[in-house]
Design an enzyme around this catalytic site. Structure first.
Site, short mmCIF file in Angstrom:
data_model
loop_
_atom_site.label_atom_id
_atom_site.label_comp_id
_atom_site.label_asym_id
_atom_site.label_seq_id
_atom_site.Cartn_x
_atom_site.Cartn_y
_atom_site.Cartn_z
N GLU A 62 0.82 -1.22 0.00
CA GLU A 62 0.00 0.00 0.00
C GLU A 62 0.85 1.26 0.00
OE1 GLU A 62 -3.55 -1.87 2.78
OE2 GLU A 62 -1.71 -1.17 3.69
N ALA A 145 4.38 -8.77 16.57
CA ALA A 145 5.31 -7.64 16.52
C ALA A 145 4.74 -6.35 17.13
CB ALA A 145 5.73 -7.39 15.07
N ASP A 233 -7.65 -4.94 8.78
CA ASP A 233 -7.26 -3.70 8.11
C ASP A 233 -7.13 -3.87 6.60
OD1 ASP A 233 -5.00 -5.26 8.12
OD2 ASP A 233 -3.66 -3.76 8.96
N SER A 298 -9.73 0.44 13.95
CA SER A 298 -8.46 0.98 13.45
C SER A 298 -8.03 0.29 12.15
CB SER A 298 -7.40 0.76 14.53
OG SER A 298 -6.11 0.75 13.98
N1 NAD Z 1 -4.53 -0.72 12.16
C1 NAD Z 1 -3.28 -0.38 11.95
O1 NAD Z 1 -2.93 0.80 11.90
C2 NAD Z 1 -2.26 -1.47 11.86
C3 NAD Z 1 -0.90 -1.13 11.87
C4 NAD Z 1 0.05 -2.17 11.86
C5 NAD Z 1 -0.39 -3.48 11.80
N2 NAD Z 1 -1.72 -3.77 11.72
C6 NAD Z 1 -2.21 -5.13 11.64
O2 NAD Z 1 -2.06 -5.71 12.93
C7 NAD Z 1 -1.95 -7.14 12.81
C8 NAD Z 1 -0.81 -7.64 13.65
O3 NAD Z 1 0.42 -7.17 13.13
P1 NAD Z 1 1.79 -7.77 13.69
O4 NAD Z 1 2.86 -7.01 12.99
O5 NAD Z 1 1.77 -7.80 15.18
O6 NAD Z 1 1.68 -9.26 13.11
P2 NAD Z 1 2.46 -10.58 13.60
O7 NAD Z 1 2.34 -11.55 12.49
O8 NAD Z 1 3.80 -10.23 14.13
O9 NAD Z 1 1.59 -11.08 14.86
C9 NAD Z 1 0.28 -11.56 14.74
C10 NAD Z 1 0.02 -12.53 15.91
O10 NAD Z 1 -1.35 -12.93 15.87
C11 NAD Z 1 -1.41 -14.28 16.29
N3 NAD Z 1 -2.70 -14.84 15.87
C12 NAD Z 1 -3.11 -15.19 14.61
N4 NAD Z 1 -4.37 -15.66 14.66
C13 NAD Z 1 -4.77 -15.58 15.96
C14 NAD Z 1 -5.98 -15.89 16.65
N5 NAD Z 1 -7.02 -16.40 15.99
N6 NAD Z 1 -6.06 -15.68 17.98
C15 NAD Z 1 -4.98 -15.17 18.67
N7 NAD Z 1 -3.81 -14.85 18.07
C16 NAD Z 1 -3.70 -15.06 16.74
C17 NAD Z 1 -0.18 -14.91 15.63
O11 NAD Z 1 0.18 -16.12 16.25
C18 NAD Z 1 0.86 -13.81 15.83
O12 NAD Z 1 1.59 -13.96 17.03
C19 NAD Z 1 -1.77 -7.40 11.31
O13 NAD Z 1 -3.00 -7.86 10.80
C20 NAD Z 1 -1.43 -6.05 10.72
O14 NAD Z 1 -1.85 -5.92 9.38
C21 NAD Z 1 -2.66 -2.78 11.75
#
Ligand code: NAD
Length: 356
Positions: A62, A145, A233, A298
């Site tokens: 994006e 993360a 998102d 968000s």
């Molecule tokens: N809204 C925003 O502004 C924004 C900004 C950054 C990231 N995000 C989104 O946030 C999410 C997380 O990002 P990240 O960098 O932490 O990803 P990541 O891959 O590091 O972590 C995601 C975690 O979710 C866990 N998970 C997956 N399915 C699950 C479930 N059903 N129940 C519980 N845990 C589960 C995974 O095991 C993993 O530890 C992503 O979808 C990303 O696109 C949104």
């Protein structure tokens, strides 16, 4: 910082980490939240567009541009939930700030760390306006993360002192507990979403999956709770059961983008939502009663990245946390771009001759 217009300050990942450690993580997120709030309060003057998304079967790439008329900013960001299993980040980003008057860039920076900081700052800022007063406990579902940043921002900005952690992968929860050990937050590992939400006044969902997931079912959400839904998102990627949305007062960043990408993609296109910037200016109400369920849907909007870029640009002044990139071709005589190339050829050839 440099005044030479052809040379652009570049903040590498290494320098971003040094800058954030120098300022302190909590201070950085608190100050980014202040910058976001200041920009949200002047929302109408920004150029706004839903982000430009290029989808594939495995993820999305994006571009997120905006301008306040004086500065222009954009972020490049990806979202690839399958990356984590391949040892890669789900989300990576970099971004640029430019002077609208000349169009010349004034900052190029990594934004993977900065995105985590600004997302957490934005979440906590929304909760400052919407969460029940005196909230002390947050359920954190998805411990990847973004998770520690979210927990720390809610501690610093909303006064949360306890985080109840759940992830389908217990190793992610263990990592969070280790990383938050000396943060001043109490951490509680949980074995299910049900256990995580027990006694929590705030529920954050921050999972990564490329589907309509149901991380929270309706029965898990009691009266008076604030939900901070971060992980849904993208089109076809949500976290909350639709019934939760129907019981909630929904607050969003920029409706034209959230209706495509957020939890509300599950609802009718005219379902009422409140724009957060209006809550911040006082034009709209936030939480109005103790039993209300508030939801921050968000998705991440360009103005938040613009605020974060503006913050880094300001905080870099007087530091050494950047390199100078020779990025803009800027001949002394503006029309003599080709002449600059010829002179470079001559200079390069003499360098080669003197090296022999
Ligand atoms: N809204 C925003 O502004 C924004 C900004 C950054 C990231 N995000 C989104 O946030 C999410 C997380 O990002 P990240 O960098 O932490 O990803 P990541 O891959 O590091 O972590 C995601 C975690 O979710 C866990 N998970 C997956 N399915 C699950 C479930 N059903 N129940 C519980 N845990 C589960 C995974 O095991 C993993 O530890 C992503 O979808 C990303 O696109 C949104």
């Amino acid at each position: 910082m440099t005044k030479k217009l052809n040379v652009v300050p570049f903040v590498s990942v290494d320098n971003m980490m040094k800058l954030v450690l120098h300022l302190g993580v909590k201070r950085t997120m608190t100050e980014i939240a202040d910058y976001i709030e200041a920009d949200f309060k002047r929302w109408p003057l920004f150029d706004k567009t839903p982000r430009v998304a290029s989808h594939s079967d495995v993820g999305v790439i994006e571009l997120m541009p905006t301008s306040d008329g004086e500065m222009y900013g954009f972020k490049y960001v990806n979202g690839h939930p399958k990356n984590m299993k391949e040892g890669l980040q789900t989300v990576t980003a970099f971004g640029l700030l430019a002077d609208v008057n000349t169009g010349y860039p004034i900052l190029l920076t990594e934004m993977t760390i900065l995105t985590a900081l600004r997302t957490a700052a934005m979440s906590a800022l929304a909760a400052k306006h919407l969460a029940p007063k005196g909230a002390t406990t947050m359920a954190m579902i998805g411990n990847g993360a973004q998770a520690e940043f979210q927990a720390l921002a809610f501690g610093a900005i909303c006064g949360i002192d306890t985080v109840r952690l759940y992830d389908t992968d217990p190793a992610a929860t263990e990592k969070c507990i280790r990383n938050l050990a000396n943060s001043g937050l109490a951490t509680v590992p949980c074995r299910s979403p049900e256990e995580a939400v027990e006694g929590a006044q705030i529920i954050t969902t921050c999972t990564a999956d490329k589907q309509y997931a149901t991380i929270l079912t309706d029965n898990l959400v009691g009266a008076g709770v604030h939900i901070n839904a971060v992980g849904g998102d993208c089109p076809g990627k949500t976290e909350l059961h639709r019934d939760i949305l129907l019981r909630s007062s929904i607050f969003v960043e920029y409706p034209p983008q959230t209706r495509i990408e957020g939890e509300i993609q599950q609802l009718e296109p005219d379902h009422p939502v409140t724009e957060l910037w209006e809550v911040m200016t006082g034009a709209a109400k936030g939480r109005t009663d103790a039993r209300q369920i508030t939801l921050f849907d968000s998705v991440g909007f360009a103005i938040e990245d613009f605020s974060a870029l503006r913050y880094v640009h300001d905080r870099l002044k007087g530091t050494y946390f950047f390199e100078e990139l020779d990025m803009i071709a800027d001949p002394d005589e503006p029309r003599d771009l080709y002449g600059m190339l010829l002179r470079a050829k001559d200079a390069w050839q003499s360098e080669l001759i003197s090296a022999v």
